[in-house]
Design a protein around this motif. Structure first.
Motif, mmCIF file in Angstrom:
data_model
loop_
_atom_site.group_PDB
_atom_site.id
_atom_site.type_symbol
_atom_site.label_atom_id
_atom_site.label_comp_id
_atom_site.label_asym_id
_atom_site.label_seq_id
_atom_site.Cartn_x
_atom_site.Cartn_y
_atom_site.Cartn_z
ATOM 1 N N SER A 142 -5.411 -7.864 -7.488
ATOM 2 C CA SER A 142 -5.980 -6.654 -8.067
ATOM 3 C C SER A 142 -4.884 -5.850 -8.748
ATOM 4 C CB SER A 142 -6.632 -5.805 -6.970
ATOM 5 O OG SER A 142 -5.633 -5.264 -6.110
ATOM 6 N N GLN A 143 -5.289 -4.830 -9.509
ATOM 7 C CA GLN A 143 -4.297 -3.998 -10.186
ATOM 8 C C GLN A 143 -3.368 -3.315 -9.179
ATOM 9 O OE1 GLN A 143 -3.628 -3.951 -13.244
ATOM 10 N NE2 GLN A 143 -2.397 -2.127 -13.619
ATOM 11 N N GLY A 144 -3.926 -2.852 -8.074
ATOM 12 C CA GLY A 144 -3.108 -2.208 -7.057
ATOM 13 C C GLY A 144 -2.132 -3.167 -6.408
ATOM 14 N N GLU A 145 -2.572 -4.391 -6.135
ATOM 15 C CA GLU A 145 -1.693 -5.399 -5.543
ATOM 16 C C GLU A 145 -0.582 -5.794 -6.505
ATOM 17 O OE1 GLU A 145 -5.084 -7.478 -2.666
ATOM 18 O OE2 GLU A 145 -4.709 -8.250 -4.685
ATOM 19 N N ARG A 146 -0.925 -5.888 -7.775
ATOM 20 C CA ARG A 146 0.093 -6.204 -8.782
ATOM 21 C C ARG A 146 1.113 -5.070 -8.890
ATOM 22 N NH1 ARG A 146 -0.942 -10.159 -12.378
ATOM 23 N NH2 ARG A 146 0.171 -9.070 -14.034
ATOM 24 N N MET A 147 0.621 -3.830 -8.822
ATOM 25 C CA MET A 147 1.520 -2.689 -8.935
ATOM 26 C C MET A 147 2.519 -2.674 -7.781
ATOM 27 S SD MET A 147 2.584 -0.034 -10.533
ATOM 28 C CE MET A 147 1.315 0.259 -11.764
ATOM 29 N N LYS A 148 2.052 -2.904 -6.564
ATOM 30 C CA LYS A 148 2.953 -2.889 -5.420
ATOM 31 C C LYS A 148 3.970 -4.027 -5.497
ATOM 32 C CE LYS A 148 -0.072 -2.584 -1.993
ATOM 33 N NZ LYS A 148 -0.540 -2.398 -0.584
ATOM 34 N N THR A 149 3.534 -5.197 -5.961
ATOM 35 C CA THR A 149 4.460 -6.321 -6.099
ATOM 36 C C THR A 149 5.501 -6.043 -7.177
ATOM 37 O OG1 THR A 149 2.689 -7.837 -5.446
ATOM 38 C CG2 THR A 149 4.627 -8.801 -6.482
ATOM 39 N N ALA A 150 5.053 -5.470 -8.295
ATOM 40 C CA ALA A 150 5.982 -5.128 -9.370
ATOM 41 C C ALA A 150 6.972 -4.054 -8.927
ATOM 42 C CB ALA A 150 5.207 -4.660 -10.606
ATOM 43 N N LEU A 151 6.507 -3.107 -8.109
ATOM 44 C CA LEU A 151 7.402 -2.078 -7.598
ATOM 45 C C LEU A 151 8.439 -2.691 -6.665
ATOM 46 C CD1 LEU A 151 8.253 0.848 -7.327
ATOM 47 C CD2 LEU A 151 6.471 1.158 -5.599
ATOM 48 N N ALA A 152 8.015 -3.608 -5.801
ATOM 49 C CA ALA A 152 8.962 -4.287 -4.922
ATOM 50 C C ALA A 152 10.009 -5.030 -5.736
ATOM 51 C CB ALA A 152 8.217 -5.253 -4.005
ATOM 52 N N PRO A 167 2.327 5.216 -13.269
ATOM 53 C CA PRO A 167 2.116 4.138 -12.290
ATOM 54 C C PRO A 167 0.694 4.033 -11.749
ATOM 55 C CG PRO A 167 3.240 5.975 -11.249
ATOM 56 C CD PRO A 167 3.181 6.284 -12.721
ATOM 57 N N THR A 168 -0.112 5.101 -11.831
ATOM 58 C CA THR A 168 -1.460 5.047 -11.252
ATOM 59 C C THR A 168 -2.527 4.648 -12.261
ATOM 60 O OG1 THR A 168 -1.813 7.420 -11.634
ATOM 61 C CG2 THR A 168 -0.874 6.769 -9.515
ATOM 62 N N ASN A 169 -2.126 4.340 -13.495
ATOM 63 C CA ASN A 169 -3.124 3.919 -14.489
ATOM 64 C C ASN A 169 -3.869 2.675 -14.017
ATOM 65 O OD1 ASN A 169 -2.728 5.920 -16.324
ATOM 66 N ND2 ASN A 169 -1.698 4.679 -17.860
ATOM 67 N N GLY A 170 -5.177 2.753 -13.976
ATOM 68 C CA GLY A 170 -5.991 1.612 -13.600
ATOM 69 C C GLY A 170 -6.125 1.389 -12.115
ATOM 70 N N LEU A 171 -5.514 2.235 -11.282
ATOM 71 C CA LEU A 171 -5.597 2.051 -9.838
ATOM 72 C C LEU A 171 -6.805 2.789 -9.272
ATOM 73 C CD1 LEU A 171 -1.906 2.409 -8.585
ATOM 74 C CD2 LEU A 171 -3.079 0.405 -9.501
ATOM 75 N N ASP A 172 -7.425 2.199 -8.254
ATOM 76 C CA ASP A 172 -8.506 2.892 -7.585
ATOM 77 C C ASP A 172 -7.933 3.887 -6.583
ATOM 78 O OD1 ASP A 172 -7.768 1.481 -5.272
ATOM 79 O OD2 ASP A 172 -9.309 -0.053 -5.557
ATOM 80 N N VAL A 173 -8.801 4.594 -5.898
ATOM 81 C CA VAL A 173 -8.366 5.669 -4.996
ATOM 82 C C VAL A 173 -7.456 5.141 -3.891
ATOM 83 C CG1 VAL A 173 -9.146 7.370 -3.317
ATOM 84 C CG2 VAL A 173 -10.380 7.107 -5.482
ATOM 85 N N MET A 174 -7.836 4.036 -3.259
ATOM 86 C CA MET A 174 -7.062 3.513 -2.137
ATOM 87 C C MET A 174 -5.704 2.993 -2.599
ATOM 88 S SD MET A 174 -8.912 4.354 0.274
ATOM 89 C CE MET A 174 -7.889 3.663 1.571
ATOM 90 N N ALA A 175 -5.672 2.333 -3.748
ATOM 91 C CA ALA A 175 -4.394 1.837 -4.268
ATOM 92 C C ALA A 175 -3.475 2.996 -4.648
ATOM 93 C CB ALA A 175 -4.637 0.937 -5.477
ATOM 94 N N THR A 176 -4.061 4.055 -5.204
ATOM 95 C CA THR A 176 -3.276 5.234 -5.558
ATOM 96 C C THR A 176 -2.694 5.887 -4.312
ATOM 97 O OG1 THR A 176 -4.600 5.652 -7.544
ATOM 98 C CG2 THR A 176 -3.380 7.516 -6.636
#
Length: 263
Positions: A142-152, A167-176
């Protein structure tokens, strides 16, 4: 610590008679302190992304200076980049590799040994709540999972300074919420200097310790959310932003008062 002083940047679009000069950044200036989350707040086209690209040595400023932990970016870009973790978006992950393999690969690019790379992957997985994803291929994340992996991946060399562009573009509430927790942990436990660009008021209020308001390529105000509201004489942060970002421009663009005598 990141210091931006009077930075300017122009771009030329087109050629010949059709060439058009665009002043993307006219006067950006701020100091992002260690152990602090600094937000660059502005509408689309305010100059946030261009400013961060200059901090990250991706483009050179036409004027002004940028320093990262006392290192002049224009003079020693490689040394400055070694102290930066830059996250522009969540694209660029290798889909056939697992999250761990993506992180470890970038660790090797930064010169970490295999043992050190694996240790960093484990530590970042805990900080960023990535443990369930480590052994999964990033294809289908998901977009949130990709964001966390890219941040790592951006943090794998343990840089003291972190830059995140929208960084929160395209993220849902829980991912944000998960990303917010991760950034707060990096600030509180590791004392990182974190700079986040955004145009989302709610994110600034909930995340940022210091806010830099940008409009038309300029820094027009800065301070905490409470200080900016006090400056604008309102309890509504959105209204404070509108007044600080757009009232100065409206005043400068207004026609001069008429000197013609009334009949």
């Amino acid at each position: 610590m990141i210091v931006v002083e009077g930075v300017q940047r122009r771009f030329v679009h087109g050629r010949g008679r059709r060439a058009r000069v665009v002043q993307a950044v006219a006067d950006a200036r701020f100091v992002a302190a260690d152990g602090c989350i600094t937000g660059l707040l502005g509408s689309n086209g305010a100059g946030k992304t261009t400013t961060l690209r200059m901090v990250a040595a991706l483009i050179a400023p036409d004027a002004g200076r940028v320093a990262v932990d006392g290192i002049e970016v224009a003079q020693r870009p490689a040394a400055a980049l070694a102290r930066l973790g830059v996250l522009s978006d969540a694209r660029g992950l290798y889909p056939r590799l697992t999250a761990r393999e993506n992180i470890v690969y970038f660790a090797h690019l930064h010169g970490l040994s295999e043992a050190a790379a694996q240790a960093r992957a484990e530590a970042l997985a805990e900080t960023l709540e990535l443990q369930p994803l480590l052994e999964r291929r990033t294809e289908g994340f998901s977009q949130g999972e990709r964001m966390k992996t890219a941040l790592a991946r951006a943090l794998v060399h343990d840089p003291p300074n972190i830059i995140l562009d929208e960084p929160t573009n395209g993220l849902d509430v829980m991912a944000t919420r998960a990303l917010r927790r991760a950034l707060q942990r990096l600030r509180d436990e590791d004392g990182k200097c974190i700079v986040v660009s955004t145009h989302v008021m709610q994110e600034v209020q909930r995340l940022c310790d210091h806010v830099v308001v940008m409009a038309a390529g300029r820094t027009v105000a800065e301070g905490s959310v409470a200080q900016l509201c006090a400056r604008a004489a309102t309890d509504d942060f959105e209204q404070a932003f509108v007044q600080l970002a757009f009232a100065p421009r409206a005043a400068s663009e207004a026609p001069p008062p008429s000197t013609q005598a009334a009949p």
